[in-house]
Scaffold this motif. Structure first.
Motif, PDB file in Angstrom:
ATOM      1  N   PRO A 272       5.480  -1.340 -10.431  1.00  0.00           N
ATOM      2  CA  PRO A 272       5.271  -1.342 -11.884  1.00  0.00           C
ATOM      3  C   PRO A 272       5.896  -0.108 -12.540  1.00  0.00           C
ATOM      4  CG  PRO A 272       3.206  -1.670 -10.682  1.00  0.00           C
ATOM      5  CD  PRO A 272       4.212  -1.262  -9.683  1.00  0.00           C
ATOM      6  N   ALA A 273       6.072  -0.188 -13.837  1.00  0.00           N
ATOM      7  CA  ALA A 273       6.525   0.987 -14.579  1.00  0.00           C
ATOM      8  C   ALA A 273       5.511   2.113 -14.371  1.00  0.00           C
ATOM      9  CB  ALA A 273       6.666   0.657 -16.059  1.00  0.00           C
ATOM     10  N   PRO A 274       5.965   3.332 -14.167  1.00  0.00           N
ATOM     11  CA  PRO A 274       5.051   4.428 -13.810  1.00  0.00           C
ATOM     12  C   PRO A 274       3.908   4.639 -14.781  1.00  0.00           C
ATOM     13  CG  PRO A 274       7.336   5.103 -13.518  1.00  0.00           C
ATOM     14  CD  PRO A 274       7.365   3.764 -14.203  1.00  0.00           C
TER      15      PRO A 274
ATOM     16  N   VAL B 165       0.245   1.646 -15.208  1.00  0.00           N
ATOM     17  CA  VAL B 165      -0.918   1.407 -14.347  1.00  0.00           C
ATOM     18  C   VAL B 165      -1.577   2.726 -13.968  1.00  0.00           C
ATOM     19  CG1 VAL B 165       0.060  -0.714 -13.381  1.00  0.00           C
ATOM     20  CG2 VAL B 165       0.457   1.465 -12.216  1.00  0.00           C
ATOM     21  N   ALA B 166      -2.801   2.588 -13.457  1.00  0.00           N
ATOM     22  CA  ALA B 166      -3.470   3.713 -12.807  1.00  0.00           C
ATOM     23  C   ALA B 166      -3.206   3.569 -11.317  1.00  0.00           C
ATOM     24  CB  ALA B 166      -4.968   3.693 -13.106  1.00  0.00           C
ATOM     25  N   TRP B 167      -2.436   4.462 -10.766  1.00  0.00           N
ATOM     26  CA  TRP B 167      -1.982   4.353  -9.384  1.00  0.00           C
ATOM     27  C   TRP B 167      -3.091   4.798  -8.434  1.00  0.00           C
ATOM     28  CZ3 TRP B 167       2.843   2.394  -8.275  1.00  0.00           C
ATOM     29  CH2 TRP B 167       3.736   2.309  -9.351  1.00  0.00           C
ATOM     30  N   ARG B 168      -3.511   3.872  -7.543  1.00  0.00           N
ATOM     31  CA  ARG B 168      -4.487   4.239  -6.520  1.00  0.00           C
ATOM     32  C   ARG B 168      -3.742   4.528  -5.213  1.00  0.00           C
ATOM     33  NH1 ARG B 168      -8.833   1.102  -7.365  1.00  0.00           N
ATOM     34  NH2 ARG B 168      -7.694  -0.725  -6.692  1.00  0.00           N
TER      35      ARG B 168
ATOM     36  N   ALA C 183       5.380  10.047  -4.538  1.00  0.00           N
ATOM     37  CA  ALA C 183       6.183  10.906  -5.399  1.00  0.00           C
ATOM     38  C   ALA C 183       7.682  10.655  -5.227  1.00  0.00           C
ATOM     39  CB  ALA C 183       5.864  12.374  -5.109  1.00  0.00           C
ATOM     40  N   ALA C 184       8.074  10.181  -4.036  1.00  0.00           N
ATOM     41  CA  ALA C 184       9.481   9.875  -3.798  1.00  0.00           C
ATOM     42  C   ALA C 184       9.878   8.521  -4.378  1.00  0.00           C
ATOM     43  CB  ALA C 184       9.766   9.901  -2.296  1.00  0.00           C
ATOM     44  N   ALA C 185       8.894   7.626  -4.539  1.00  0.00           N
ATOM     45  CA  ALA C 185       9.197   6.263  -4.971  1.00  0.00           C
ATOM     46  C   ALA C 185       8.997   6.033  -6.457  1.00  0.00           C
ATOM     47  CB  ALA C 185       8.331   5.267  -4.191  1.00  0.00           C
ATOM     48  N   VAL C 186       8.207   6.891  -7.101  1.00  0.00           N
ATOM     49  CA  VAL C 186       7.812   6.691  -8.495  1.00  0.00           C
ATOM     50  C   VAL C 186       8.213   7.905  -9.318  1.00  0.00           C
ATOM     51  CG1 VAL C 186       5.806   6.396 -10.021  1.00  0.00           C
ATOM     52  CG2 VAL C 186       5.883   5.205  -7.829  1.00  0.00           C
ATOM     53  N   ASP C 187       8.638   7.657 -10.531  1.00  0.00           N
ATOM     54  CA  ASP C 187       8.939   8.759 -11.454  1.00  0.00           C
ATOM     55  C   ASP C 187       7.621   9.365 -11.919  1.00  0.00           C
ATOM     56  OD1 ASP C 187       9.753  10.536 -13.371  1.00  0.00           O
ATOM     57  OD2 ASP C 187      10.705   9.042 -14.669  1.00  0.00           O
ATOM     58  N   THR C 188       7.174  10.385 -11.236  1.00  0.00           N
ATOM     59  CA  THR C 188       5.852  10.946 -11.516  1.00  0.00           C
ATOM     60  C   THR C 188       5.769  11.608 -12.877  1.00  0.00           C
ATOM     61  OG1 THR C 188       6.448  13.021 -10.381  1.00  0.00           O
ATOM     62  CG2 THR C 188       5.348  11.304  -9.076  1.00  0.00           C
TER      63      THR C 188
ATOM     64  N   ARG D  12       2.436  14.232 -17.653  1.00  0.00           N
ATOM     65  CA  ARG D  12       1.757  13.275 -18.536  1.00  0.00           C
ATOM     66  C   ARG D  12       0.436  12.780 -17.973  1.00  0.00           C
ATOM     67  NH1 ARG D  12       5.276   8.441 -20.579  1.00  0.00           N
ATOM     68  NH2 ARG D  12       3.474   8.316 -21.986  1.00  0.00           N
ATOM     69  N   LEU D  13      -0.018  13.367 -16.884  1.00  0.00           N
ATOM     70  CA  LEU D  13      -1.267  12.903 -16.273  1.00  0.00           C
ATOM     71  C   LEU D  13      -2.439  13.166 -17.215  1.00  0.00           C
ATOM     72  CD1 LEU D  13      -2.437  11.649 -13.667  1.00  0.00           C
ATOM     73  CD2 LEU D  13      -2.978  13.983 -12.921  1.00  0.00           C
TER      74      LEU D  13
END
Length: 319
Positions: A32-34, A37-40, A60-65, A100-101
């Protein structure tokens, strides 16, 4: 009641499980777009093939944190025997990569992974120090949980779910400077699992002198729910609340009588008393007093039938 399901959402976003290493390697589906969603992020509680910080590194390597708005920390390896210190270290170490967390939950662990009162926690305020823009923070598990007094300008919601909450945590929250806090939800629990807070520890929340923006107050899942209700009945903070939650505990007729005879509650949008030990007569009296005024009253899950007295009462969540 046990906690049998993971969170379905956090920070208003649907929860999404970041896949384990094997599933990630095999899947061809796009993530999903970073920000959507709330990533679990979780690992197996028993015999995990990777540690939580390793799963986080894959994430962190797979998603634009830099676009991630909400994170849910699920199980870490052997949560029944290990603290989340490595989890907290990994998150705080990545704070610059998570600008942005805004929503963070620590310990979304079901009973099959680890019973709530067996979850090892630690000092969690380092997360609040690291993420100054955090708006929602939640933690589950009271064993070794620490919450030192902290100053945080933007936190709007704080949830602490336990089967037994140590008074030191309650005092730490009460001593914190949280000017934006609107929602406070404390699961106080039972002495059998470490609950030892008394009414004096709750007084800073009830006096109305702190937490100037508080609108939702939950002091629930407590074995002293009647005593809390008596204190709440005359508490200054109630006048500015929209939702009062005294659910999941051992509330009986004595506590309900105090609420009826105390300050008016007809300004509330909701009074949540579900899982209770009140008589049918008392439930009707509450309904007659509050429902015509437009108060949403939750008196579901009556446990009074078959209860022989106060010693037979139990909280909704303990072990």
């Amino acid at each position: 009641m046990t906690i049998s399901d993971h969170l379905q959402e956090w920070y208003g976003l649907p929860a999404f499980d970041f896949p384990d290493a094997e599933a990630q390697a095999a899947s061809k589906a796009a993530l999903p777009a970073p920000e959507s969603v709330a990533w679990r992020i979780s690992v197996d509680s028993y015999d995990s093939e990777e540690e939580w910080h390793e799963a986080f590194a894959r994430f962190a390597a797979a998603v634009d944190t830099t676009q991630v708005r909400a994170l849910i920390v699920g199980s870490w390896s052997e949560a029944y025997d290990s603290s989340p210190d490595d989890v907290i270290e990994a998150l705080t170490g990545a704070k610059d990569r998570l600008p942005r967390l805004r929503g963070l939950f620590l310990g979304d662990i079901t009973f099959e992974e680890c019973e709530i009162s067996w979850i090892n926690q630690g000092e969690v305020t380092g997360l609040l120090d690291a993420f100054g823009d955090l708006e929602e923070f939640g933690v589950r598990g009271g064993q070794e949980l620490g919450f030192s007094a902290v100053k945080h300008e933007r936190l709007r919601s704080l949830v602490v779910e336990t089967g037994g909450l140590d008074a030191g945590v309650v005092r730490g929250i009460a001593a914190s400077d949280l000017p934006a806090l609107e929602n406070l939800d404390l699961w106080l629990g039972t002495s059998w699992y470490g609950a030892n807070a008394d009414l004096s520890d709750l007084e800073p929340f009830l006096s109305g002198t702190r937490l100037p923006r508080l609108r939702y107050l939950a002091l629930r899942n407590s074995e002293i729910q009647d005593e809390i209700a008596v204190a709440v009945a005359g508490a200054p903070v109630v006048a500015r609340l929209e939702i009062l939650d005294l659910s999941m505990g051992t509330l009986g007729d004595d506590g309900a009588e105090a609420l009826l005879n105390g300050q008016p509650l007809t300004h509330l949008k909701k009074l949540d008393l579900h899982h209770h030990f009140m008589s049918e007569t008392m439930v009707q009296r509450l309904s007659d007093a509050l429902v015509p005024a437009g108060v949403e009253l939750d008196v579901s899950q009556s446990e009074a039938r078959g209860s022989g007295g106060r010693e037979d009462r139990y909280t909704a969540v303990a072990e």
